[in-house]
Design an enzyme around this catalytic site. Structure first.
Site, PDB file in Angstrom:
ATOM      1  N   ASN A  27       0.820  -1.225   0.000  1.00  0.00           N
ATOM      2  CA  ASN A  27       0.000   0.000   0.000  1.00  0.00           C
ATOM      3  C   ASN A  27       0.854   1.276   0.000  1.00  0.00           C
ATOM      4  OD1 ASN A  27      -2.212  -1.706   0.296  1.00  0.00           O
ATOM      5  ND2 ASN A  27      -2.051  -1.662   2.527  1.00  0.00           N
ATOM      6  N   TYR A  77      10.921   2.947   6.623  1.00  0.00           N
ATOM      7  CA  TYR A  77      11.618   3.381   7.844  1.00  0.00           C
ATOM      8  C   TYR A  77      12.828   2.475   8.117  1.00  0.00           C
ATOM      9  CZ  TYR A  77      11.996   4.696  12.839  1.00  0.00           C
ATOM     10  OH  TYR A  77      12.433   5.125  14.073  1.00  0.00           O
TER      11      TYR A  77
HETATM   12  P1  NAI Z   1       9.376  12.812  17.547  1.00  0.00           P
HETATM   13  O1  NAI Z   1       8.484  12.708  16.371  1.00  0.00           O
HETATM   14  O2  NAI Z   1       8.775  13.029  18.892  1.00  0.00           O
HETATM   15  O3  NAI Z   1      10.469  13.967  17.304  1.00  0.00           O
HETATM   16  C1  NAI Z   1      11.164  14.095  16.093  1.00  0.00           C
HETATM   17  C2  NAI Z   1      11.529  15.561  15.908  1.00  0.00           C
HETATM   18  O4  NAI Z   1      12.192  15.678  14.641  1.00  0.00           O
HETATM   19  C3  NAI Z   1      10.301  16.480  15.867  1.00  0.00           C
HETATM   20  O5  NAI Z   1      10.481  17.583  16.739  1.00  0.00           O
HETATM   21  C4  NAI Z   1      10.245  16.890  14.404  1.00  0.00           C
HETATM   22  O6  NAI Z   1       9.690  18.187  14.216  1.00  0.00           O
HETATM   23  C5  NAI Z   1      11.712  16.828  14.001  1.00  0.00           C
HETATM   24  N1  NAI Z   1      11.845  16.751  12.550  1.00  0.00           N
HETATM   25  C6  NAI Z   1      11.177  15.933  11.702  1.00  0.00           C
HETATM   26  N2  NAI Z   1      11.518  16.201  10.426  1.00  0.00           N
HETATM   27  C7  NAI Z   1      12.440  17.195  10.475  1.00  0.00           C
HETATM   28  C8  NAI Z   1      13.164  17.905   9.473  1.00  0.00           C
HETATM   29  N3  NAI Z   1      12.981  17.647   8.179  1.00  0.00           N
HETATM   30  N4  NAI Z   1      14.020  18.866   9.870  1.00  0.00           N
HETATM   31  C9  NAI Z   1      14.183  19.149  11.179  1.00  0.00           C
HETATM   32  N5  NAI Z   1      13.531  18.510  12.170  1.00  0.00           N
HETATM   33  C10 NAI Z   1      12.654  17.549  11.806  1.00  0.00           C
HETATM   34  O7  NAI Z   1      10.247  11.481  17.517  1.00  0.00           O
HETATM   35  P2  NAI Z   1      11.063  10.725  18.685  1.00  0.00           P
HETATM   36  O8  NAI Z   1      10.237   9.606  19.177  1.00  0.00           O
HETATM   37  O9  NAI Z   1      11.607  11.685  19.660  1.00  0.00           O
HETATM   38  O10 NAI Z   1      12.250  10.096  17.808  1.00  0.00           O
HETATM   39  C11 NAI Z   1      13.517  10.708  17.641  1.00  0.00           C
HETATM   40  C12 NAI Z   1      14.398   9.782  16.841  1.00  0.00           C
HETATM   41  O11 NAI Z   1      14.455   8.500  17.464  1.00  0.00           O
HETATM   42  C13 NAI Z   1      13.892   9.531  15.420  1.00  0.00           C
HETATM   43  O12 NAI Z   1      14.998   9.448  14.547  1.00  0.00           O
HETATM   44  C14 NAI Z   1      13.200   8.180  15.542  1.00  0.00           C
HETATM   45  O13 NAI Z   1      13.151   7.516  14.302  1.00  0.00           O
HETATM   46  C15 NAI Z   1      14.098   7.485  16.537  1.00  0.00           C
HETATM   47  N6  NAI Z   1      13.472   6.361  17.259  1.00  0.00           N
HETATM   48  C16 NAI Z   1      12.416   6.543  18.139  1.00  0.00           C
HETATM   49  C17 NAI Z   1      11.883   5.458  18.820  1.00  0.00           C
HETATM   50  C18 NAI Z   1      10.766   5.607  19.830  1.00  0.00           C
HETATM   51  O14 NAI Z   1      10.371   4.606  20.437  1.00  0.00           O
HETATM   52  N7  NAI Z   1      10.235   6.804  20.075  1.00  0.00           N
HETATM   53  C19 NAI Z   1      12.394   4.106  18.609  1.00  0.00           C
HETATM   54  C20 NAI Z   1      13.485   4.023  17.667  1.00  0.00           C
HETATM   55  C21 NAI Z   1      13.987   5.121  17.038  1.00  0.00           C
END
Ligand code: NAI
Length: 483
Positions: A335, A389
């Site tokens: 999808n 992802y």
């Molecule tokens: P979140 O969604 O709460 O925060 C991500 C931040 O990145 C947001 O403030 C967003 O505005 C910013 N962002 C997104 N696109 C952007 C761009 N183009 N330019 C600048 N800033 C941008 O996510 P979270 O949970 O804090 O995750 C942080 C990292 O950890 C990510 O890379 C995620 O893939 C990774 N991660 C998170 C896990 C979880 O359980 N929450 C598990 C494994 C990895």
């Protein structure tokens, strides 16, 4: 003062179920019904001791003596032999001289004999050498055996205790600064949610990191040795990043905000980056830590150059880059549409590759610069609905390994941290039953905190980790599935 009689480490608020089964009634009920019994984890606090009790160093060789001396220099209460019924805070098994799997028996049975005498949140850490194709089959079998032991023992330990290992690559000494910095990370509350994992130290690292000069050699072979006999260490373990400038992307909330706060706590001046739409939250984080907010979409062609420009203009340096910003756009591949696929690749990996080119081309940064990327266990184990992802996160790991030699020529390092289930706004939205299963399916039977990811990143950023590069460290409580 020994580690034992100082007050115990910080207990952060756990999820409701973990709090419940930590109470008298809840504990009994969970035991009777055979339900998971997660412990409230001991997390890092600057005032807390490194471990809650004496450290037993297992091993007969010169490496074990050297590690014991280095622990003494950190004012730890070190034992070279177990005393019956004495509660231990940690066991360090120094296995750097293994030549045959039969040699695993003596040290491992010694470790096994004290496992019932561990304090809550205790640590078991092995120090050994990685198996390589240059080894004889017997040596490789012995060295690889340690891998199986640590990963299995991590599944056996209870009450918040963890088992992890330090690998000494390239024949470096067991007490080399980068190995000791890795050991220190595993012993401390900084690694509360890291379980069943290995850190590889590839070069000895800074000679300033561990000072053992004034520790008398004979003291380590004594039954018990005084913690006061060690010399003062040269490293500032409380503010290791003092004087450093770091940039953290995606720092307006969640894990990124926790990383920014942790690096600031460790002494760094932090530039926090996020998209303009997150500007208000970003400003709050920047104000809290007296840092600089930078509104920037990291997919911009010149994102790396703009970050460098701001750092140089305002602070005259950039030492640490944390690539944390990431997005999910989950769909089964059947999808999937181009927008979902391409946006995840653009934010999570293509932007990092482009920014790194700019950072590596800047000699001010590349000389001793540190890059740390946030990956995911999805990129290791795969996850249904996350082909895009997982491609991006597995890509991050590939990028890190291939970037390491490019940065090493200038003295820099690059590593990745792969979080598992972390309690964030994102995971709070998962339906209750699915969330409960995901959060309990690891050896520590609970989700991690954003601060757990941040602590691992702060470890890689610190000067003491100068010889630690090309690692992918899972912060997942030894998760059984991808996330
Ligand atoms: P979140 O969604 O709460 O925060 C991500 C931040 O990145 C947001 O403030 C967003 O505005 C910013 N962002 C997104 N696109 C952007 C761009 N183009 N330019 C600048 N800033 C941008 O996510 P979270 O949970 O804090 O995750 C942080 C990292 O950890 C990510 O890379 C995620 O893939 C990774 N991660 C998170 C896990 C979880 O359980 N929450 C598990 C494994 C990895």
């Amino acid at each position: 003062m020994t580690a034992q009689n100082k007050s115990s480490a910080v207990r952060e608020k756990a999820d409701k179920y973990t709090e419940f089964v930590s109470s008298g009634f809840g504990k009994d009920l969970a035991k009777r019904l055979g339900l998971p019994q997660p412990a409230i984890l001991r997390r890092y606090s600057p005032a807390a001791p490194l471990v809650d009790g004496p450290i037993l160093v297992v091993g007969q060789g010169a490496g074990a003596d050297a590690v014991a001396r280095a622990l003494l220099s950190w004012h730890q209460d070190v034992r070279r032999h177990a005393t019956p019924k004495e509660k231990l805070g940690a066991v360090v098994a120094v296995l750097d001289e293994l030549a045959h799997p039969e040699e695993l028996s003596a040290p491992m049975l010694t470790v096994g004999a004290v496992l019932r005498d561990l304090h809550k949140n205790a640590r078991v850490v092995s120090i050994s050498r990685p198996a390589t194709t240059a080894d004889t089959p017997a040596v490789a079998a012995a060295r690889n055996g340690v891998d199986g032991i640590v990963r299995s023992l991590a599944k056996e330990l209870r009450a918040g205790a963890t088992a992890n290992g330090v690998l000494l690559a390239n024949d470096i000494a067991a007490d080399s600064p980068s190995a000791m910095a890795s050991l220190r990370f595993f012993l401390s509350g900084r690694s509360a949610f890291v379980d069943g994992q290995f850190l590889t130290a590839s070069t000895a690292g800074s000679t300033e990191s561990v000072s053992t000069e004034s520790v008398p050699t004979e003291s380590v072979s004594a039954e018990s040795v005084s913690a006061e006999s060690g010399s003062a260490e040269a490293v500032d373990w409380e503010k290791p990043l003092a004087g450093n400038v770091a940039v953290v992307t995606g720092a307006a909330r969640g894990i990124g905000a926790a990383i920014a706060r942790t690096l600031s706590r460790d002494g760094a001046t932090v530039i926090v980056v996020d998209v303009p739409a997150a500007g208000d939250h970003l400003a709050e984080v920047a104000n809290d830590i007296a840092g600089t907010a930078m509104q920037l979409d990291i997919t911009a062609e010149n994102a790396g150059a703009r970050i460098l420009e701001l750092a140089m203009e305002r602070y005259g340096r950039l030492d640490v880059v944390v690539h944390n910003a990431g997005i999910t756009r989950d769909k089964l591949l059947a999808n999937m549409d181009a927008a979902k696929w391409n946006s995840v690749i653009a934010v999570n990996i293509a932007s990092q590759l482009r920014m790194n080119e700019a950072f590596l081309a800047n000699t001010d940064f590349a000389t001793n610069g540190r890059i740390i990327s946030v990956a995911s266990t999805s990129g290791i184990a795969g996850n249904r609905g996350q082909t895009n992802y997982a491609a991006s996160k597995a890509g991050v790991m590939g990028m890190v390994r291939a970037t390491a030699p490019l940065l090493a020529v200038h003295g820099g390092t690059v590593n990745a941290v792969a979080p598992g289930f972390i309690e964030t706004d994102m995971t709070a939205k998962i339906p209750f039953a699915t969330r409960e299963v995901a959060r309990r399916l690891n050896s520590l039977q609970q989700g991690g905190k954003p601060s757990d990811v941040a602590e691992a990143i702060a470890f890689f950023a610190a000067p003491a980790a100068a010889g630690v590069t090309a690692n992918v460290l899972r912060v997942c409580g030894q998760n059984l599935v991808g996330q």
